[in-house]
Design an enzyme around this catalytic site. Sequence first.
Site, PDB file in Angstrom:
ATOM      1  N   LYS A 134      -6.007  10.451  -4.977  1.00 24.58           N
ATOM      2  CA  LYS A 134      -5.987   9.047  -4.513  1.00 24.58           C
ATOM      3  C   LYS A 134      -6.103   9.854  -3.198  1.00 24.58           C
ATOM      4  CE  LYS A 134      -5.073   4.330  -2.677  1.00 24.58           C
ATOM      5  NZ  LYS A 134      -4.254   3.372  -2.215  1.00 24.58           N
ATOM      6  N   ASP A 143      -7.877   2.928   4.809  1.00 33.03           N
ATOM      7  CA  ASP A 143      -7.532   1.737   3.949  1.00 33.03           C
ATOM      8  C   ASP A 143      -7.999   0.146   4.795  1.00 33.03           C
ATOM      9  OD1 ASP A 143      -7.350  -0.221   1.935  1.00 33.03           O
ATOM     10  OD2 ASP A 143      -5.525  -0.122   1.927  1.00 33.03           O
ATOM     11  N   LYS A 203      -5.156  -5.890   5.711  1.00 35.57           N
ATOM     12  CA  LYS A 203      -4.295  -5.464   6.639  1.00 35.57           C
ATOM     13  C   LYS A 203      -4.148  -6.673   7.346  1.00 35.57           C
ATOM     14  CE  LYS A 203      -3.721  -1.731   4.217  1.00 35.57           C
ATOM     15  NZ  LYS A 203      -2.657  -1.611   2.945  1.00 35.57           N
ATOM     16  N   ASP A 239      -4.136   7.266   3.289  1.00 33.28           N
ATOM     17  CA  ASP A 239      -3.963   6.394   2.064  1.00 33.28           C
ATOM     18  C   ASP A 239      -4.599   7.757   1.248  1.00 33.28           C
ATOM     19  OD1 ASP A 239      -3.180   4.850   0.027  1.00 33.28           O
ATOM     20  OD2 ASP A 239      -4.603   3.280   0.773  1.00 33.28           O
ATOM     21  N   ASP A 277      -7.252  -5.135  -1.789  1.00 33.22           N
ATOM     22  CA  ASP A 277      -6.081  -4.217  -1.027  1.00 33.22           C
ATOM     23  C   ASP A 277      -5.405  -3.676  -2.318  1.00 33.22           C
ATOM     24  OD1 ASP A 277      -5.215  -2.725   0.462  1.00 33.22           O
ATOM     25  OD2 ASP A 277      -3.185  -4.035   1.123  1.00 33.22           O
ATOM     26  N   ARG A 279      -5.647   2.091  -7.259  1.00 31.13           N
ATOM     27  CA  ARG A 279      -6.142   1.726  -9.229  1.00 31.13           C
ATOM     28  C   ARG A 279      -7.363   1.701  -9.177  1.00 31.13           C
ATOM     29  NH1 ARG A 279      -2.364  -3.873  -8.986  1.00 31.13           N
ATOM     30  NH2 ARG A 279      -1.381  -2.469  -7.233  1.00 31.13           N
TER      31      ARG A 279
END
Length: 514
Positions: free
Chosen positions: A279, A284, A291, A302, A361, A365
């Site tokens: 990833k 992010d 966030k 991230d 967020d 995935r």
Amino acid sequence: MDANGGIELTLLQGAPQEAHVDLFAFTTFGDPSKDSFFRSLDSALSGVLSDVAKSESFEGKIGQSIVVHTHGRIPAKRILVVGAGGRSEFANHHIRDIAAGVAQTANKASAVAVGFVLPVVGAGREQALAQIVAEGIHLGTYKFGRYLTGEDHKRPMALKQFGVFLDTKGKKPTAAQTKAFTAAVTRGTQIGQAVNHARDLINEPAAAVTPIALASDAQAIAKKHKSVTVTVLDAKKCQELGMGMFLAVGRGSDQEPRFIHMTYKPAKKPRKRLCFIGKGITFDSGGYSLKPSQAMEDMKIDMSGAAAVISAMDAIATLGSEHEVHVIAACCENLVSGRAYKLGDVLVSMDGTTVEINNTDAEGRLILGDAMTYAERLGATHMVDVATLTGAVGRALGELVTGLFGTPQDWVEQVKSAADRAGERMWQIPLVAEYRTEMDSWYADFQNSSTTSEGSLVKSGLFLQEFATVPWVHLDIGGTGYFRKSKPFAARGSNGVIHATLVELALAGATARA
């Protein structure tokens, strides 16, 4: 051989207590009074070791240590005794921490030369321990001080020589032992150097390490090795391939996304076609599921999965693997703008699956799903993805144990075995199929996140399982990838976790080339 910052690792001969070094270190398993080597040194030092052990309540437990000045009673200037706990419970991560701690103690004491007695923990483990010692020295002496201006951070390390004594029953090491030691140190050195390279990438601010910068790093690694090639896909090419999830995540940023594919091919017909997927969210914000500021502060990390897999390729190509190895790093930023993907959007993945977005967020995935489809179309026979995917894994397992999902179990066991050799701890989390319905959608095949928080960690694995048709393991480093407090083997910041496991998996336990 030259290990890290000019530290030379060598195999020492002769009686350990006669070594002319600035710091002499050894371990004791439990009560030091029952250790014959401790008692012999204590006698040579007129009982000073046992006196200090008693005054400092040193019982040979993991994490305990004592330092004693010898005042010329033996050639070494200082003695460092390190607790190793129970011999039967001694694992590779323990020797990594011990070696790292010895190197740190040496630097603090301005010791140039160190002698270290490799602990005896069973026949046949000497080479594995020597490898981890070499790695531990790299990890323990690492520091990221590029942006610090004080003189303390510019001062070079004092430690230059790290000598290791094997238990040869008082005999000179054989040619075979010397060759095996050199091979182990070579392997540990390459892994340690590449881990620290991954740490450098992760510790840099997001403004410096963008998707394009990560692609440039992969290309630089490929130039070092004839066995490695790299392909970098831009947004247009990803669109042609139908990577709807990956492109949606990066759409809100002015930084262009990059989908990086590195390939290592062995000289002979490969045994497996491995694919390591990372990833690579270089920053992010959470997107429209924004966030809070405190949670966003460290989100340069991230892309830790991408840094791990890219750097792993360098070590794999240097050491050589019997497998064909593919590395995929899906890299972009997840930001908020008029172009950013929104809650309620329906995305079409590379394999045609449709996904409704109910949490921007839960972006990792999404990009991993497209990357897994890409990997399978390459013909990957086995996959491992690495990602700072959830905060839930840290709450469940803490900062020292990585969460593992996977299927089938024999592939899971191979990954766990590689982690054991690498000294990295993992815990398998079940893929509870009944939870999958909690991600059902009215408008698409399923949602990217559950509407309830219960079991959210399991559901993240279930989402990824939708895109796996070959043996697959998912490693969630959301808790283990970044330390806010220093550990024996890592300063604050990135620790490069899982990199060593990937290299061990690619090398499949083979002995490194000396």
